[in-house]
Motif scaffolding. Structure first.
Motif: not given
Length: 358
Positions: A286-292, A301-305, A315-320, A327-336
């Motif tokens: 489950k997500i708990t937001w830490t930054a937006s 968006l940064a969050y703790r899962v 838990s894990s720390m993550a960000a999107v 590119g043809s679509k927006p780019g996404m960076l995801f780190v956990t």
């Protein structure tokens, strides 16, 4: 004396009639002679024509055989068609047409969210403001409460409207049904007010080299050891840490075109992307937001899962971060990064601040 009539006169005179004696002789019946029928010449025997076994079968048996054959053929055609038309939903960047349906009350099974066609947006450098000062420690609150109301994420604040507006000419979701569906997921709480990502604890793991994501039109830092480049599929780029003992999943930094339906607001697109990343966290997270916060032509968006591992709370720390590339679509960076490798959490700041257009 004989007269001329061949008799005696006396006898003729007396008028007596001569008598004749008949012999009563035994007679026997003559044998019947039967006409002998002519002998027929035997005609040559013609071998019997072999009858087809199919002709010997009852019609109901033939009908059943035909029905079974038709059914088998129909199933084979359906399997082939299904195989040819099936997509690869586990691969980010693959598209599916149609809207995202609202999930059931129970958390959905792992799998990427349904996606739809999108078009590129204007490109511009990504701001490094993601690493600006702010609250550093993740929230220590419990699991987020489920809520189906999208009121907290209806639209970005006035200060972020310029970075989250819909680009001209891009195909985006015509409504917010996908966002409403995401907020109905008990694993995803409502977005908080804008809050910058602070410096996280641990090593920055900054490296001098970069990785290019040609599909998304962005580039990012290649982190220093112990990070290493790993097989990218189904992403465009992927870097990982060695798997930690007792960790439920591996720390990773990836990039790819956004695997979800692009929304009118970049903040909503980031929300759907963060929900999608739960597929790469342990089950029940489950997500708990830490930054937006807004970034140049995008949103972070940064969050703790939070989840359980062998009966223990972990838990894990993550960000999107989503941004407009070439590119043809927006780019996404995801780190956990799981809490078992907490000493590398600051690499999240490094990765986000290194995001650039290619």
């Amino acid at each position: 004396m004989l007269d001329g009539l061949g008799g005696t006169q006396g006898a003729r005179e007396t008028g007596s009639t001569p008598t004749y004696a008949t012999a009563d002789a035994d007679t026997s019946e003559l044998p019947r002679v039967a006409a002998e029928s002519p002998r027929r010449t035997p005609s040559p025997q013609i071998p019997a024509v072999k009858r087809s076994r199919i002709g010997d079968l009852p019609m109901r048996v033939i009908y059943r055989v035909l029905a079974v054959g038709a059914a088998v053929l129909a199933v084979a055609v359906a399997v082939v068609v299904g195989f040819l038309t099936s997509g690869t939903p586990d691969q980010p960047g693959e598209e599916r047409t149609g809207q995202i349906a609202a999930p059931s009350a129970a958390p959905p099974s792992p799998g990427p969210a349904t996606t739809g066609p999108v078009s590129p947006e204007p490109s511009a450098p990504v701001s490094a403001s993601a690493s600006a000062a702010g609250s550093a420690s993740p929230s220590a609150s419990g699991s987020p409460s489920a809520s189906g109301s999208p009121s907290a994420s209806a639209s970005p604040t006035a200060s972020s409207s310029s970075s989250s507006s819909s680009p001209s000419g891009s195909a985006v979701s015509p409504d917010r049904s996908a966002v409403i569906a995401a907020l109905a997921d008990p694993r995803v709480p409502e977005l908080p007010r804008d809050k910058k990502l602070g410096r996280l604890p641990g090593a920055a793991d900054a490296g001098k080299r970069r990785l290019d994501d040609r599909r998304s039109g962005i580039s990012l830092a290649r982190l220093a050891k112990p990070w290493k480049v790993f097989g990218a599929s189904p992403f465009s780029t992927r870097q990982v840490l060695p798997k930690a003992k007792g960790a439920a999943h591996r720390a990773m930094l990836v990039s790819c075109p956004v695997p979800i339906l692009v929304q009118q607001e970049a903040k909503d697109t980031a929300l759907l992307a963060a929900r999608w990343t739960l597929n790469h966290h342990p089950k029940g997270g489950k997500i708990t937001w830490t930054a937006s916060q807004p970034i140049k032509d995008g949103w972070l968006l940064a969050y703790r899962v939070k989840y359980e591992r062998k009966g223990k709370a972990r838990s894990s720390m993550a960000a999107v971060a989503v941004t407009e590339g070439s590119g043809s679509k927006p780019g996404m960076l995801f780190v956990t990064i799981p809490d078992t490798q907490k000493k590398h959490w600051r690499a999240i700041n490094t990765a986000v601040s290194s995001l650039r257009l290619k």
